[in-house]
Design an enzyme around this catalytic site. Structure first.
Site, mmCIF file in Angstrom:
data_model
loop_
_atom_site.group_PDB
_atom_site.id
_atom_site.type_symbol
_atom_site.label_atom_id
_atom_site.label_comp_id
_atom_site.label_asym_id
_atom_site.label_seq_id
_atom_site.Cartn_x
_atom_site.Cartn_y
_atom_site.Cartn_z
ATOM 1 N N HIS A 1 0.817 -1.213 0.000
ATOM 2 C CA HIS A 1 0.000 0.000 0.000
ATOM 3 C C HIS A 1 0.851 1.263 0.000
ATOM 4 C CE1 HIS A 1 0.309 0.915 4.385
ATOM 5 N NE2 HIS A 1 0.260 -0.391 4.565
ATOM 6 N N ASP B 1 6.260 0.460 6.611
ATOM 7 C CA ASP B 1 4.798 0.378 6.470
ATOM 8 C C ASP B 1 4.311 1.503 5.589
ATOM 9 O OD1 ASP B 1 2.182 -0.327 6.783
ATOM 10 O OD2 ASP B 1 1.991 0.442 8.811
ATOM 11 N N GLU C 1 -4.823 1.915 2.556
ATOM 12 C CA GLU C 1 -4.925 0.745 3.438
ATOM 13 C C GLU C 1 -5.113 1.172 4.884
ATOM 14 O OE1 GLU C 1 -3.532 -2.472 6.161
ATOM 15 O OE2 GLU C 1 -2.727 -0.448 5.945
ATOM 16 N N GLU C 2 -4.408 2.244 5.266
ATOM 17 C CA GLU C 2 -4.327 2.577 6.695
ATOM 18 C C GLU C 2 -5.655 3.008 7.310
ATOM 19 O OE1 GLU C 2 -2.075 1.727 8.463
ATOM 20 O OE2 GLU C 2 -0.147 1.815 7.482
ATOM 21 N N ASP D 1 3.051 -6.521 3.342
ATOM 22 C CA ASP D 1 2.725 -5.432 4.260
ATOM 23 C C ASP D 1 3.091 -5.789 5.704
ATOM 24 O OD1 ASP D 1 1.793 -3.050 5.302
ATOM 25 O OD2 ASP D 1 -0.312 -3.659 5.302
ATOM 26 N N HIS E 1 3.869 2.682 12.667
ATOM 27 C CA HIS E 1 2.972 3.831 12.889
ATOM 28 C C HIS E 1 3.582 4.904 13.798
ATOM 29 C CE1 HIS E 1 -0.919 1.319 11.901
ATOM 30 N NE2 HIS E 1 -0.013 1.259 10.959
#
Lengths: 464, 464
Positions: A287, A299, A333-334, A361, A431
């Site tokens: 993503h 990520d 995606e997030e 991912d 994140h």
């Protein structure tokens, strides 16, 4: 062995590969190990995932859906694949949420005696802002269940502090992440249902440090929206410690995040047409969007550059895949999975036949294998290729969850496949502001792209 | 499964373990998987390797043989093991070389036109100094063989620049290190034999960066000693590039390193006496000395703290090993292997019976398995335990080289065993200023100690 292999010309290799395909359509043939070695050699000697990732992460940076950086990333992905000389590169339009963090993001613990301590927090993605300062007492719980069992007066008007750590005993860290995630995803809803004014969630991390970890949270139409923030693991430990001595302390939270109107964005798709079965499609993707706090390296910049690299490795190895191979950079995606849903929806509408979809991912660390999400016979079919991956330490082929972006394709594809790499470091930086390019090791990243390309080669040659 | 396991009391576990041992001496029993899970749980929940490593690397730091830090490390290791309540902790005296880097360490490229460029270099361990400045033209070669084939006048009076990179195509980076290492180990001897005045060696690394990598080199009694330095991979590429345009350029090298008289030092040994076969010994170790440029974290602070942790994990899991287990912190692996030789020599003199010796000296990264150096039947015997390690991703049991410090025990032990972890990042930082504590991941390190303890447990229970 490698020496003699390297004496083969590219033409001879392709001839041998074709011969192998003609005589053994369902098992592997000797040539497969030669072709796979060639793919790995190309990746290790001339892999381009790392330099592509450098650009995406350090020149474009964090790229949350709807941001200018996300738009730049779309154009960048399209350009990189156009330069590869693929058969087709195109965009798929998709509307995405547009949440912005805003400039203010701050929390202070204030003791009953007036002493103040800063807490390392960040808004969870999708949270409303505090509209000024939100100050309330705090009630700590370990789970949604514990919250539900508390008397109403213990929760009403307070900030609920969800402090259950990820379970450190699992070997696969993703399992611990999955189990602890309900606090982040549903904490604000469950807190508001009980009359709380906010939610503070222990960061989903196995590290003990000062980084708050963002991530998506949700609201429910029938429940009051309250602000939700993540606090670093060190901060959570400290707050818990202070609460024991001073249950009357307050937390003052100030966040200026907000949800803006949806905006138009895109999936980016690059394609090599199949030479023999052009209508059978193998998708490989990551993503393109990332959280805004850092560069979105592991990520999922790594998954994007590896997916594009699969196409390059196949071409550079002189292979002409029998089936159509598509690299897809999914948007959103997030905080919405709009890109993944759109891709499946368009595929269905066009009556496309999807053989398999693969996703990377879980970071760009050393490859370990693949998770296969399919019926048992198909899982076994993919597992028969395990021995070909043993020389590369990437032979752990398990039945299991494959990926979020390809999930919507489940009813349309014979197999969903998750690329799996070493999971120990991933959630330390996931994140957070620490998910940066320097955390990625060139060889680990390129080996991952090679593993993915090797399995795509086998899928393309033998089908499922 | 883990939940029900955790309900067992420690006493029940030990009883079960004894029962297993009584009924199955050569195969594994069901209780083994329970005990191994317990060892991993202890390591993941309360492992102490990481905090021990923090002290060794950040409070003591680099600890080359003969240095004050090496002496501090000896006292530290002894104290840590004494606090564990082992049956015996002691030192083994050993004389070690004492080489010091000195304050001056510098190289400049000077073009024919007088332009100067700094090169990132460091003296190789054991090199003589330059005694002022050494200025000479440079001849670049890719191998010792290429040097031997050059006409005498091309080498005489020059600095030989060995510039063969490590082979990036191997999956195991250690193999590439081994193959490229002759340049560093023998470069100065072979250069001097041909009349050269110095040797400059491309750093043994698969990364492209500015860190010079030190490491041991040797001289020959019959050959003139010339200074030898390593140059960073970026520096080597730059020098090679400049040489093509300007073959007459010179390099000016200044190093004040020197060999001092040998000093007394120690191996540190901690021991749990075997309950059933106290005379059968299983050794597990790492090396306490490290190069001076950094903190010696992955090389080999991790191996030391993991080896001590093996003893702690066995005790904390309530296990009383049948055979004697020794953790050994070997002195002087880097530039002499005096500690390893002394340990084997003393074992032989005392008529000790060594069942197996294990070494961790490949970094503290995610475990992958073990290399077994033994006769084929013994290798197969150890390999029968592989399935017990599959749930932990540490089941790659191969025949192969085990370790430098335990090498001298080869004729005395039934098996030498090398703990093997992910090798991709190791040589990026190996022997450089970047081998620091922050490069070590807590979980990866503790998982390694657990893998080692699990295999030691099986060796102790079943023998070989």
């Amino acid at each position: 062995m490698r020496t003699s292999f390297r004496r083969l010309t590219l033409g001879a290799l392709v001839l041998l590969a074709s011969a192998g395909a003609a005589t053994a359509q369902t098992a592997t043939s000797k040539i497969d190990s030669v072709v796979i070695r060639k793919i790995y050699d190309e990746a290790l000697a001339r892999g381009q995932s790392y330099e592509n990732l450098r650009y995406l992460t350090t020149r474009i940076g964090g790229r949350l859906s709807g941001s200018p950086q996300a738009e730049q990333a779309v154009q960048w992905g399209k350009t990189v694949m156009e330069k590869m000389g693929l058969d087709r590169v195109y965009l798929q339009e998709v509307m995405v949420p547009h949440w912005v963090r805003g400039a203010k993001e701050k929390a202070q613990v204030k003791s009953s005696k007036g002493k103040a301590l800063n807490l390392n927090v960040c808004a969870l993605g999708g949270s409303i802002g505090t509209n000024g300062k939100l100050k309330a007492q705090v009630v700590e719980v370990q789970s949604l269940q514990e919250l539900a069992a508390l008397p109403a007066e213990k929760v009403k008007g307070k900030i609920v502090f969800f402090n259950r750590p990820m379970n450190p005993l699992y070997i696969e860290t993703g399992r611990a992440y999955g189990e602890a995630g309900d606090q982040r995803r549903s904490g604000a809803i469950e807190a508001a249902k009980r009359g709380a004014v906010g939610a503070l969630v222990r960061s989903l991390s196995l590290a003990h440090d000062d980084f708050p970890h963002t991530g998506t949270m949700s609201y429910h139409d029938q429940v009051t929206k309250v602000p939700a923030a993540a606090v670093s693991t060190n901060g959570a430990d400290e707050l818990s410690h202070l609460l024991k001595a001073d249950p009357g302390l307050t937390v003052e939270l100030e966040m200026s995040c907000q949800q803006l109107p949806e905006v138009k964005s895109y999936n980016v798709v690059g394609e090599i047409k199949g030479s023999k079965y052009p209508d059978e499609i193998i998708t490989v993707g990551g993503h393109l969007d990332s959280w805004d706090l850092a560069q979105g390296a592991h990520d999922d910049g790594t998954g994007c550059t590896q997916s594009m690299e699969v196409l390059r490795l196949l071409k550079a190895s002189g292979l002409r895949p029998e089936r159509t191979i598509r690299a897809v950079l999914f948007m959103n995606e997030e905080n919405g999975v709009r890109g993944g849903n759109k891709y499946a929806e368009l595929a269905k509408a066009a009556g496309e036949k999807h053989l398999a979809a693969m996703e990377s991912d879980g970071g760009g660390f050393t490859p370990r294998g693949f998770n296969i999400e399919a019926d048992p016979a198909t899982v076994r079919k993919v597992q028969q290729w395990q021995p070909l991956f043993a020389p590369y330490g990437s032979a752990e082929f398990s039945a299991g969850h494959a990926g979020t972006d390809i999930g919507p394709l489940k009813s349309q594809a014979k197999a969903l496949i998750g690329y799996e790499c070493d999971s120990q470091r991933y959630f330390d930086i996931h994140h957070t502001a620490a998910d940066t390019f320097d955390k990625v090791n060139r060889r680990e990243l390129e080996l991952g792209g090679a593993s993915m390309a090797a399995l795509v080669y086998l899928l393309s040659k033998y089908g499922l």
